[in-house]
Design an enzyme around this catalytic site. Structure first.
Site, PDB file in Angstrom:
ATOM      1  N   LYS A 191       0.676  -1.197   0.357  1.00 53.03           N
ATOM      2  CA  LYS A 191      -0.420  -0.152   0.245  1.00 53.03           C
ATOM      3  C   LYS A 191       0.966   1.412   0.118  1.00 53.03           C
ATOM      4  O   LYS A 191       1.736   1.585   1.148  1.00 53.03           O
ATOM      5  CB  LYS A 191      -0.903  -0.132   1.055  1.00 53.03           C
ATOM      6  CG  LYS A 191      -2.342   0.570   0.904  1.00 53.03           C
ATOM      7  CD  LYS A 191      -2.639   1.717   2.018  1.00 53.03           C
ATOM      8  CE  LYS A 191      -1.780   2.713   2.706  1.00 53.03           C
ATOM      9  NZ  LYS A 191      -1.761   4.095   1.747  1.00 53.03           N
ATOM     10  N   GLU A 266       9.880   0.805  10.944  1.00 57.68           N
ATOM     11  CA  GLU A 266      11.367   1.632  10.689  1.00 57.68           C
ATOM     12  C   GLU A 266      10.024   3.416  10.871  1.00 57.68           C
ATOM     13  O   GLU A 266       9.501   4.068   9.819  1.00 57.68           O
ATOM     14  CB  GLU A 266      11.286   1.665   9.205  1.00 57.68           C
ATOM     15  CG  GLU A 266      12.889   2.088   9.333  1.00 57.68           C
ATOM     16  CD  GLU A 266      12.506   3.805   8.433  1.00 57.68           C
ATOM     17  OE1 GLU A 266      12.793   5.072   9.703  1.00 57.68           O
ATOM     18  OE2 GLU A 266      12.927   3.964   7.125  1.00 57.68           O
ATOM     19  N   CYS A 300      13.692  10.413   7.137  1.00 57.01           N
ATOM     20  CA  CYS A 300      13.249  10.762   8.808  1.00 57.01           C
ATOM     21  C   CYS A 300      14.530  10.104   9.066  1.00 57.01           C
ATOM     22  O   CYS A 300      15.060  10.505  10.527  1.00 57.01           O
ATOM     23  CB  CYS A 300      12.851   8.125   8.387  1.00 57.01           C
ATOM     24  SG  CYS A 300      13.872   7.260   7.995  1.00 57.01           S
ATOM     25  N   GLU A 400       9.947  15.523  16.447  1.00 60.56           N
ATOM     26  CA  GLU A 400      10.182  15.358  14.483  1.00 60.56           C
ATOM     27  C   GLU A 400       9.084  16.123  13.631  1.00 60.56           C
ATOM     28  O   GLU A 400       7.905  16.072  13.667  1.00 60.56           O
ATOM     29  CB  GLU A 400       9.424  13.640  14.167  1.00 60.56           C
ATOM     30  CG  GLU A 400      10.436  13.664  12.256  1.00 60.56           C
ATOM     31  CD  GLU A 400       9.486  12.330  12.174  1.00 60.56           C
ATOM     32  OE1 GLU A 400       9.140  11.387  12.068  1.00 60.56           O
ATOM     33  OE2 GLU A 400      11.299  12.061  11.363  1.00 60.56           O
TER      34      GLU A 400
END
Ligand code: NDP
Length: 497
Positions: A191, A266, A300, A400
């Protein structure tokens, strides 16, 4: 491919009334008949209409993947044949490199020079690397201490794997997921992110062209809350591999609990990048710029917390500010662009909100801190932003941001900076800039992160394991570490008496 052929294939692909999903070797509409728009973030214009998968399509895809895994020709292929198919994908990616680079840039906004030099070549490389592993999945013979027993292990595929990927590196993320899963003999339902479904779907066409049997790879574009959630919870799925936010990662853990799916996650990061006084200054400042601004900071591993030794703080801050000011903001498709738009209106608002919070909490930008206007006002552009006067406790130093925003903070001592660098719920990556070999090894050992770079940043290679400590996730991708997450070990005991 020649220029004309590239443009023709690209416009034929984008010109489809609906870009369909891949289930059981067929390109089909969503069961609901619904579609969604994918947007060019440089202009805010609709690029294409894409079939919107949901739980019913996930059901169909899981049935196709299960059929291919249990009964299809896939399981009868030799390891060498599997490896050749993966190799063929890499060949096809290279043949269509320019087309894929353009498609990636149109859908994601990233500068075309990086789609060409980084995203597409590394994607092909990933398939090649794992093509080689298909013939090397060896078990072991075990010298057990029970007489007359011959004991050995087999490495077998996990089964039907659901793979959910984000929008920041759509093609590379698809490769990181598909290549090891297929090398190990699993079947897959992928997906892609709702913002960037196009290159994964075009890759699906190339996978069909390579000759993969039907049902081995199924690709369901759609939304996280519907298609993604249905995949994570589906009782017919044996494993989920996910890349994305830590928040959604936790939801996936909960959703997958009922049938105890194997998981690799992750997730997010807030990576420390540390410059010591004995570093090569010019090199380190340029490294700090690339660490945060590559891919608009939507990485990331982005080096979003820059720690600089107090003795050179002003020099580094000044140098980074200058470099950030000189970066060329522009449409992704323009070869001169260094920084493209953020992925979406939502991400733009999220990043601008963090910038406002930073200012309110007392930090001050030395450059950036605002949207781009003029010709770029239609897209989701934020100027590269460098924050001074930041304290460790501030929101922008902890959370983040996933945008072109770096916080710069001074430090005095090695132990102090190691402790501050580790003061985070995340532990994905870290970097150190120094020419002192003792400091290098002390810091590599001290930093709680899955990857530590020294005098470099954002290095990735299909052969080198990658993944997080702490809330940055678990399991490893790339390298032979990835094979452990896509196989399970069976132990056989043969009584020789
Ligand atoms: P998400 O974590 O929401 O998206 C990643 C993937 O998960 C997408 O395919 C998404 O689908 C899917 N998803 C979303 N909700 C669910 C669910 N309940 N069940 C299963 N799948 C789901 O990231 P966002 O796009 O919302 O970005 C938000 C923030 O996440 C960013 O600002 C950044 O901080 C972080 N992020 C981190 C990434 C990383 O590489 N570590 C990558 C992307 C984002 P859909 O796209 O349809 O929502």
């Amino acid at each position: 491919m020649a220029d004309n052929a590239t443009e023709t294939t690209l416009s034929t692909f984008l010109g489809q009334q609906t870009i369909k999903m891949l289930i059981g070797g067929e390109w089909v509409e969503a069961a609901s008949g619904r579609t969604f728009d994918t947007i060019n973030p440089s202009t805010g214009q609709v690029l294409a209409k894409v079939a919107e998968g949901d739980a019913a399509d996930i059901d169909r895809a899981v049935a196709a993947a299960r059929g291919a895994f249990e009964h299809g020709p896939w399981t009868r292929l030799t390891p060498s044949q599997r490896g050749r198919l993966l190799w063929k994908i890499a060949d096809l990616i290279e043949q269509h490199a320019e087309e894929l680079a353009k498609l990636e840039t149109l859908d994601n906004g990233k500068p075309i020079k990086y789609s060409r030099a980084v995203d597409v070549p590394l994607t092909a490389d990933h398939f090649r690397y794992f093509a080689g592993w298909a013939t090397k999945l060896e078990g072991e013979t075990i010298p057990v201490s029970i007489p007359n027993m011959f004991t050995y292990t087999l490495r077998e595929p996990v089964g039907v794997v659901g793979q959910i990927i984000p929008w920041n590196f759509p093609l590379q993320m698809a490769a990181w997921k598909l290549a090891p899963a297929l090398a190990c003999g699993n079947t897959v339902i992928l997906k892609p992110a709702e913002q960037t479904p196009l290159t994964a779907l075009r890759l699906g066409e190339l996978i069909c062209e390579a000759g993969f049997p039907e049902g081995v790879v199924n690709i369901i574009p759609g939304f996280g809350e519907t298609a993604g959630a249905a995949l994570a919870a589906h009782p017919g799925v044996d494993k989920i591999a996910f890349t994305g936010s830590t928040e959604v990662g936790k939801r996936i853990v909960r959703a997958s609990a009922d049938n105890l799916k194997k998981l690799t996650l992750e997730l997010g990061g807030k990576s420390p990048n540390i410059i010591f006084p004995d570093a090569d200054l010019k090199f380190a400042v340029r490294g700090a710029m690339n660490a945060i601004f590559f891919n608009q900071g939507q990485v990331c591993t982005a080096g979003s917390r820059l720690f600089v030794h107090a003795s050179m703080y002003d020099q580094v801050l000044g140098g980074l500010t200058d470099l950030a000011r000189k970066m060329s903001l522009g449409l992704g498709i323009d070869p001169a662009t260094d920084i493209g738009p953020l992925i979406s209106q939502e991400q733009l608002e999220r990043v601008m909100n963090y910038i406002d919070i930073g200012k309110r909490e007392g930090a001050s930008p030395t450059t950036g801190g605002e949207r781009a206007n003029g010709d770029l006002a239609q897209g989701y552009f934020v100027r590269p932003t460098v924050f001074d006067h930041v304290a460790d406790e501030m929101t922008i130093a902890r959370e983040e941001i996933f945008g072109p925003v770096v916080v710069v903070m001074p430090f005095e001592e090695v132990e102090e900076v190691a402790a501050r660098a580790n003061q985070s719920i995340y532990g994905l990556a870290a970097a150190v800039w120094t020419n002192d070999v003792k400091k290098v090894h002390k810091m590599v050992a001290a930093l709680k992160a899955g990857v530590v770079w020294v005098n470099t940043y954002n290095q990735f290679d299909a052969a080198a394991p990658f993944g997080g400590y702490k809330q940055s996730g678990y399991g490893r991708e790339m390298g032979h570490a990835a094979l452990d997450t896509y196989t399970q070990t069976k132990t056989a005991w043969i009584n020789l008496r």
